[in-house]
Write a protein that holds these residues in place. Structure first.
Motif, PDB file in Angstrom:
ATOM      1  N   GLU A  24     102.037 106.097 -32.841  1.00 18.05           N
ATOM      2  CA  GLU A  24     103.400 105.741 -32.466  1.00 18.05           C
ATOM      3  C   GLU A  24     103.468 104.418 -31.710  1.00 18.05           C
ATOM      4  OE1 GLU A  24     106.269 106.886 -33.325  1.00 18.05           O
ATOM      5  OE2 GLU A  24     105.499 108.577 -34.459  1.00 18.05           O
ATOM      6  N   LEU A  25     102.556 104.208 -30.744  1.00 13.13           N
ATOM      7  CA  LEU A  25     102.594 102.955 -29.981  1.00 13.13           C
ATOM      8  C   LEU A  25     102.308 101.744 -30.872  1.00 13.13           C
ATOM      9  CD1 LEU A  25     100.921 103.903 -26.576  1.00 13.13           C
ATOM     10  CD2 LEU A  25     103.318 103.342 -26.992  1.00 13.13           C
ATOM     11  N   VAL A  26     101.333 101.871 -31.751  1.00 12.95           N
ATOM     12  CA  VAL A  26     101.014 100.750 -32.650  1.00 12.95           C
ATOM     13  C   VAL A  26     102.156 100.540 -33.644  1.00 12.95           C
ATOM     14  CG1 VAL A  26      99.461  99.949 -34.474  1.00 12.95           C
ATOM     15  CG2 VAL A  26      98.517 100.915 -32.364  1.00 12.95           C
ATOM     16  N   ALA A  27     102.664 101.611 -34.219  1.00 15.78           N
ATOM     17  CA  ALA A  27     103.774 101.482 -35.179  1.00 15.78           C
ATOM     18  C   ALA A  27     104.997 100.845 -34.519  1.00 15.78           C
ATOM     19  CB  ALA A  27     104.132 102.852 -35.754  1.00 15.78           C
ATOM     20  N   ASN A  28     105.301 101.252 -33.281  1.00 15.02           N
ATOM     21  CA  ASN A  28     106.441 100.663 -32.582  1.00 15.02           C
ATOM     22  C   ASN A  28     106.222  99.180 -32.308  1.00 15.02           C
ATOM     23  OD1 ASN A  28     107.793 103.084 -32.584  1.00 15.02           O
ATOM     24  ND2 ASN A  28     107.350 103.567 -30.460  1.00 15.02           N
ATOM     25  N   ALA A  29     105.002  98.793 -31.937  1.00 15.45           N
ATOM     26  CA  ALA A  29     104.719  97.378 -31.684  1.00 15.45           C
ATOM     27  C   ALA A  29     104.867  96.562 -32.969  1.00 15.45           C
ATOM     28  CB  ALA A  29     103.313  97.217 -31.107  1.00 15.45           C
ATOM     29  N   ILE A  30     104.428  97.105 -34.071  1.00 14.54           N
ATOM     30  CA  ILE A  30     104.537  96.397 -35.350  1.00 14.54           C
ATOM     31  C   ILE A  30     106.005  96.328 -35.796  1.00 14.54           C
ATOM     32  CG2 ILE A  30     103.987  96.556 -37.820  1.00 14.54           C
ATOM     33  CD1 ILE A  30     101.239  97.718 -36.914  1.00 14.54           C
ATOM     34  N   LEU A  59     111.459  95.957 -23.510  1.00 10.93           N
ATOM     35  CA  LEU A  59     110.944  97.273 -23.149  1.00 10.93           C
ATOM     36  C   LEU A  59     111.353  98.302 -24.197  1.00 10.93           C
ATOM     37  CD1 LEU A  59     111.692  97.276 -19.321  1.00 10.93           C
ATOM     38  CD2 LEU A  59     109.550  96.720 -20.490  1.00 10.93           C
ATOM     39  N   PRO A  60     110.564  99.374 -24.339  1.00  7.14           N
ATOM     40  CA  PRO A  60     110.947 100.429 -25.282  1.00  7.14           C
ATOM     41  C   PRO A  60     112.286 101.037 -24.888  1.00  7.14           C
ATOM     42  CG  PRO A  60     108.724 100.792 -24.435  1.00  7.14           C
ATOM     43  CD  PRO A  60     109.320  99.672 -23.649  1.00  7.14           C
ATOM     44  N   GLN A  61     113.036 101.430 -25.877  1.00  6.68           N
ATOM     45  CA  GLN A  61     114.344 102.049 -25.652  1.00  6.68           C
ATOM     46  C   GLN A  61     114.312 103.472 -26.183  1.00  6.68           C
ATOM     47  OE1 GLN A  61     116.987 100.402 -24.106  1.00  6.68           O
ATOM     48  NE2 GLN A  61     115.403  98.873 -23.732  1.00  6.68           N
ATOM     49  N   LEU A  62     114.710 104.421 -25.349  1.00  6.24           N
ATOM     50  CA  LEU A  62     114.831 105.800 -25.791  1.00  6.24           C
ATOM     51  C   LEU A  62     116.092 105.898 -26.640  1.00  6.24           C
ATOM     52  CD1 LEU A  62     113.552 108.588 -25.615  1.00  6.24           C
ATOM     53  CD2 LEU A  62     114.966 109.021 -23.609  1.00  6.24           C
ATOM     54  N   ARG A  63     115.911 106.267 -27.906  1.00  2.00           N
ATOM     55  CA  ARG A  63     117.042 106.395 -28.823  1.00  2.00           C
ATOM     56  C   ARG A  63     117.300 107.858 -29.118  1.00  2.00           C
ATOM     57  NH1 ARG A  63     115.231 102.691 -33.804  1.00  2.00           N
ATOM     58  NH2 ARG A  63     115.410 104.760 -34.637  1.00  2.00           N
ATOM     59  N   GLY A  71     114.093 107.719 -37.848  1.00  2.00           N
ATOM     60  CA  GLY A  71     113.516 107.105 -36.654  1.00  2.00           C
ATOM     61  C   GLY A  71     114.121 107.619 -35.365  1.00  2.00           C
ATOM     62  N   GLY A  72     113.626 107.027 -34.285  1.00  2.00           N
ATOM     63  CA  GLY A  72     114.103 107.401 -32.968  1.00  2.00           C
ATOM     64  C   GLY A  72     113.244 108.441 -32.274  1.00  2.00           C
ATOM     65  N   TRP A  73     112.219 108.942 -32.945  1.00  3.05           N
ATOM     66  CA  TRP A  73     111.391 109.998 -32.372  1.00  3.05           C
ATOM     67  C   TRP A  73     110.195 109.468 -31.587  1.00  3.05           C
ATOM     68  CZ3 TRP A  73     113.058 114.808 -32.170  1.00  3.05           C
ATOM     69  CH2 TRP A  73     114.045 115.206 -33.073  1.00  3.05           C
ATOM     70  N   GLY A  74     109.724 108.270 -31.886  1.00  2.00           N
ATOM     71  CA  GLY A  74     108.467 107.771 -31.325  1.00  2.00           C
ATOM     72  C   GLY A  74     108.391 107.783 -29.813  1.00  2.00           C
ATOM     73  N   TRP A  75     109.302 107.108 -29.154  1.00  2.00           N
ATOM     74  CA  TRP A  75     109.250 107.026 -27.692  1.00  2.00           C
ATOM     75  C   TRP A  75     109.494 108.394 -27.065  1.00  2.00           C
ATOM     76  CZ3 TRP A  75     106.678 104.333 -24.661  1.00  2.00           C
ATOM     77  CH2 TRP A  75     107.032 104.107 -23.330  1.00  2.00           C
ATOM     78  N   PHE A  76     110.361 109.193 -27.681  1.00  2.00           N
ATOM     79  CA  PHE A  76     110.621 110.554 -27.219  1.00  2.00           C
ATOM     80  C   PHE A  76     109.328 111.375 -27.257  1.00  2.00           C
ATOM     81  CE2 PHE A  76     111.665 114.962 -28.319  1.00  2.00           C
ATOM     82  CZ  PHE A  76     112.473 115.316 -27.251  1.00  2.00           C
TER      83      PHE A  76
END
Length: 103
Positions: A24-30, A59-63, A71-76
């Motif tokens: 998730e962290l790598v996918a979000n950065a990409i 910064l990451p945003q909680l969606r 989408g929207g699940w990664g940071w959660f």
């Protein structure tokens, strides 16, 4: 995801949360930044630190997660799995996000 036995020198295999957090962290950065990113893993006594650095100051945003899988699940998910999250601004304008997970 297949489960492989760890080599004796490495100890027990990682918990599934570590794989998910890395992904998730790598996918979000990409997906949400321009340029390269770097993954760093550090094993502590009772946890593993999963850190990803990128060149964006955003910064990451909680969606609100989409129920249709868009989408929207990664940071959660990361916030639910990690026992500790630290975001450090880098001098070049980027950031490093570190999530500590039980090991």
């Amino acid at each position: 995801m297949p489960s492989w036995p760890a080599p004796p020198a490495c100890g027990p295999p990682p918990r599934p949360g570590a794989w998910t957090t890395c992904s998730e962290l790598v996918a979000n950065a990409i997906r949400h930044t321009d340029g390269p990113c770097a993954l760093h893993l550090e094993l502590q006594d009772d946890s593993i630190d999963v850190c990803v650095a990128d060149r964006s100051p955003r910064l990451p945003q909680l969606r609100t997660p989409g129920t249709d899988g868009t989408g929207g699940w990664g940071w959660f998910v990361i916030k639910r799995l990690a026992t500790r999250i630290h975001i450090k601004a880098m001098p070049d304008g980027g950031k490093t996000i570190c999530a500590a997970l039980p090991w």
